[in-house]
Structures are given as structure tokens and as C-alpha cells.
Design an enzyme around this catalytic site. Structure first.
Site, PDB file in Angstrom:
ATOM      1  N   ASP A   1      41.588 -56.611   3.071  1.00 38.11           N
ATOM      2  CA  ASP A   1      40.503 -55.920   3.775  1.00 38.11           C
ATOM      3  C   ASP A   1      41.055 -54.926   4.794  1.00 38.11           C
ATOM      4  O   ASP A   1      42.165 -55.103   5.303  1.00 38.11           O
ATOM      5  CB  ASP A   1      39.611 -56.968   4.464  1.00 38.11           C
ATOM      6  CG  ASP A   1      38.244 -56.412   4.829  1.00 38.11           C
ATOM      7  OD1 ASP A   1      37.872 -55.337   4.326  1.00 38.11           O
ATOM      8  OD2 ASP A   1      37.542 -57.064   5.628  1.00 38.11           O
TER       9      ASP A   1
ATOM     10  N   ASN B   1      30.378 -55.609  -3.617  1.00 42.52           N
ATOM     11  CA  ASN B   1      30.925 -54.258  -3.435  1.00 42.52           C
ATOM     12  C   ASN B   1      30.216 -53.198  -4.281  1.00 42.52           C
ATOM     13  O   ASN B   1      30.378 -51.998  -4.047  1.00 42.52           O
ATOM     14  CB  ASN B   1      32.438 -54.219  -3.697  1.00 42.52           C
ATOM     15  CG  ASN B   1      33.274 -54.900  -2.625  1.00 42.52           C
ATOM     16  OD1 ASN B   1      34.307 -55.504  -2.902  1.00 42.52           O
ATOM     17  ND2 ASN B   1      32.843 -54.805  -1.375  1.00 42.52           N
TER      18      ASN B   1
HETATM   19  C1  IPE Z   1      35.724 -58.520   0.817  1.00 43.00           C
HETATM   20  O1  IPE Z   1      35.801 -57.430   1.665  1.00 43.00           O
HETATM   21  C2  IPE Z   1      35.886 -58.083  -0.603  1.00 43.00           C
HETATM   22  C3  IPE Z   1      37.216 -57.605  -0.968  1.00 43.00           C
HETATM   23  C4  IPE Z   1      38.258 -57.576  -0.190  1.00 43.00           C
HETATM   24  C5  IPE Z   1      37.344 -57.161  -2.329  1.00 43.00           C
HETATM   25  P1  IPE Z   1      34.492 -56.680   2.150  1.00 43.00           P
HETATM   26  O2  IPE Z   1      34.943 -55.609   3.073  1.00 43.00           O
HETATM   27  O3  IPE Z   1      33.670 -56.276   0.996  1.00 43.00           O
HETATM   28  O4  IPE Z   1      33.724 -57.831   2.921  1.00 43.00           O
HETATM   29  P2  IPE Z   1      32.645 -57.795   4.068  1.00 43.00           P
HETATM   30  O5  IPE Z   1      31.537 -56.921   3.606  1.00 43.00           O
HETATM   31  O6  IPE Z   1      33.315 -57.239   5.270  1.00 43.00           O
HETATM   32  O7  IPE Z   1      32.233 -59.208   4.248  1.00 43.00           O
HETATM   33  C1  IPE Z   2      38.948 -53.602   1.317  1.00 44.61           C
HETATM   34  O1  IPE Z   2      38.849 -52.613   2.282  1.00 44.61           O
HETATM   35  C2  IPE Z   2      38.880 -53.068  -0.086  1.00 44.61           C
HETATM   36  C3  IPE Z   2      37.653 -53.438  -0.807  1.00 44.61           C
HETATM   37  C4  IPE Z   2      36.708 -54.202  -0.354  1.00 44.61           C
HETATM   38  C5  IPE Z   2      37.517 -52.904  -2.142  1.00 44.61           C
HETATM   39  P1  IPE Z   2      37.445 -52.085   2.783  1.00 44.61           P
HETATM   40  O2  IPE Z   2      37.028 -50.947   1.924  1.00 44.61           O
HETATM   41  O3  IPE Z   2      36.467 -53.204   2.859  1.00 44.61           O
HETATM   42  O4  IPE Z   2      37.830 -51.569   4.233  1.00 44.61           O
HETATM   43  P2  IPE Z   2      36.981 -51.720   5.559  1.00 44.61           P
HETATM   44  O5  IPE Z   2      36.625 -53.168   5.705  1.00 44.61           O
HETATM   45  O6  IPE Z   2      35.764 -50.870   5.417  1.00 44.61           O
HETATM   46  O7  IPE Z   2      37.898 -51.246   6.632  1.00 44.61           O
HETATM   47 MG    MG Z   3      35.966 -54.502   4.307  1.00 47.69          MG
END
Ligand code: IPE
Ligand code: IPE
Ligand code: MG
Length: 250
Positions: A28, A76
């Protein structure tokens, strides 16, 4: 792989006989990494590939049994179309570029999630990865894609119900191990260590069944900055924990 000086110092603090068998990571913070650099979010996803490569390599070097990375959750799909298609393209690019390396390192690739709902071209690249690494027995590298922990349990229950129908619909003997065998992770040990980057203290629908007794370590590092030494630090933290499984101190 090249073990850098900092990793060597960290390795000296790790007991090689008490390594986690299975490490799972919620990758993340890609978006925030990019925002801090005034770049579009997708630049963070692209930079995250280096972290994936490093993590796979050090995990294999440590001879872990299983590494699982959360790459795309069912939730997602709520993101903008452009970001989703970039992520799908990046995944295909990763597979094409890294497959030879995975094969060379005797790594078995696996997908956790509803693969059948992914775009057909992604599915066919994944199939190639699965097929070409199927005989490898060094480390199982699972990527959770279109993954949801609750749907995983629902899918498992559906399969169990279907099987039961053939013998009179009786589920009264159902036990935990029967359900486990129908999860996407069938055959894998439960994660010993769950890492989440970017400081978020939540599970986000990841491996809900499997993390019942997993040790959780959250690091503020954003995923694109995560490297071999960060995984080692997570393992050092893991080795400080006392796992009681509801029992008493040994
Ligand atoms: C969790 O991260 C999913 C992945 C890392 C693929 P998200 O960024 O989607 O999670 P939330 O929305 O912060 O809970
Ligand atoms: C994790 O990084 C990757 C996926 C969930 C695919 P994020 O895209 O959630 O990054 P933040 O949480 O917005 O920084
Ligand atoms: Mg995220």
C-alpha cells in the site's frame, strides 16, 4: 541476488531456524508516494514494481516457503477506469519481463482471486505464468488479484455445497480443514507474518480466514520504497513476538 551491507547487518540478527514459512504483504501507499513527488498516481504503481522484484528475490534467497502479495482487491474496481487499466497493463508487463527470472529461481507462480472476472488478455498472460512455473517447487509466489477475503469464503462454501449435493446435500460433518481445502490458498500454510506498508492499520478484506493467528507488522514505508532490508526488519520484529495461539507462555 546482491545482499547489501545494511541487509547483512540485519541478517546477523535473524535466527535462520525460526523464519516465517509464509509472508503476506498488503502493498500500500503507491498513490501517496507519487503525490509526494507531484507525479500522477500511476507513477507510484510503476515504481512499486522494483519493490516487488526485490521482495520476491530476498524471500526466495531466505528460502521462504510462500510469499503472497495483495495486488488488486475486489474493492479496487471502484477506482477510475484509467488507473485500473494501467494496473492491468503493468501486471502483464511484469509477468512478461519477470517470468524467466521466476523460472530460473524455481518459483511457482499462483493467483488468488476470481481470475475469471479479469480481462481476457490478463487471464491468458496469467495462464502462461501458471503453466510455465507449475513444476517449480522452490517457493510459492502468490499474487492476490481481484481478491476479496469474504468472497473467497463464499466461493469455498459454494464449492462445498456443490460437492455435498452429490452425496445427499449433507454438510453436517463439515469441519475447518474441509473448508480450507476449498479456499484459493488450499495447500499453503497460513501466513505467519502479515506486513502492511504505508502505515494503514487495517486488513482491507485480505486473507480473512488465514490470518486468524498471523503476526501483523505495519511499517510507515510506502510500497515503492520497500526493499530487502525492510522485509528483513519485518522478520526481526516477527521473531520478537511470542505466539501463544490462545495458550499460555511457554
Ligand atoms: C488494499 O489497499 C488493496 C491492495 C493493496 C491491493 P487499498 O489501498 O485498496 O485499501 P484501503 O482502501 O486503504 O483499505
Ligand atoms: C496500493 O497503493 C496499490 C493498490 C491498491 C493497487 P494505493 O494505490 O492504494 O496507494 P495509496 O493508498 O492511495 O497511497
Ligand atoms: Mg491504498
Amino acid at each position: 541476488m546482491v545482499i547489501n551491507a545494511r541487509s547483512k547487518r540485519l541478517l546477523a540478527k535473524i535466527d535462520p531456524h525460526r523464519l516465517p514459512r509464509h509472508v503476506a504483504i498488503i502493498m500500500d501507499g503507491n498513490g501517496r508516494w507519487a503525490e509526494r513527488r507531484h507525479l500522477p498516481r500511476v507513477a507510484g504503481h510503476r515504481a512499486g514494481i522494483d519493490a516487488v522484484r526485490d521482495t520476491v528475490e530476498i524471500s526466495r534467497w531466505l528460502n521462504l516457503e510462500a510469499l503472497t502479495l495483495y495486488a488488486f482487491s475486489k474493492e479496487n474496481w471502484k477506482r477510475p477506469k484509467r488507473e485500473i487499466s494501467f494496473l492491468m497493463r503493468l501486471l502483464r508487463e511484469y509477468l512478461r519481463r519477470e517470468l524467466e527470472r521466476l523460472k530460473r529461481n524455481n518459483i511457482r507462480f499462483r493467483v488468488l482471486g476470481r481470475m475469471e472476472e479479469l480481462p481476457p488478455e490478463v487471464q491468458s498472460d496469467l495462464e502462461v505464468g501458471l503453466r510455465e512455473t507449475a513444476v517449480n517447487n522452490g517457493m510459492v509466489f502468490s499474487v492476490a488479484l481481484n481478491y476479496g477475503g469474504r468472497s473467497e469464503i463464499v466461493d469455498a462454501v459454494r464449492r462445498l455445497a456443490r460437492k455435498a449435493q452429490t452425496n445427499g446435500g449433507d454438510l453436517s460433518q463439515l469441519d475447518e480443514s474441509a473448508l480450507e481445502q476449498e479456499l484459493y490458498t488450499a495447500g499453503l500454510p497460513d501466513p505467519d507474518l502479515l506486513i502492511r506498508t504505508s502505515g494503514e492499520m487495517r486488513v482491507s478484506n485480505f486473507l480473512l480466514w488465514q490470518i486468524a493467528y498471523t503476526e501483523i507488522w505495519v511499517t510507515p514505508i510506502l510500497w515503492p520504497d520497500f526493499r530487502q532490508e525492510d522485509l528483513l526488519e519485518g522478520i526481526i520484529e516477527f521473531q520478537k513476538r511470542e505466539r501463544r495461539y490462545g495458550g499460555l507462555r511457554a
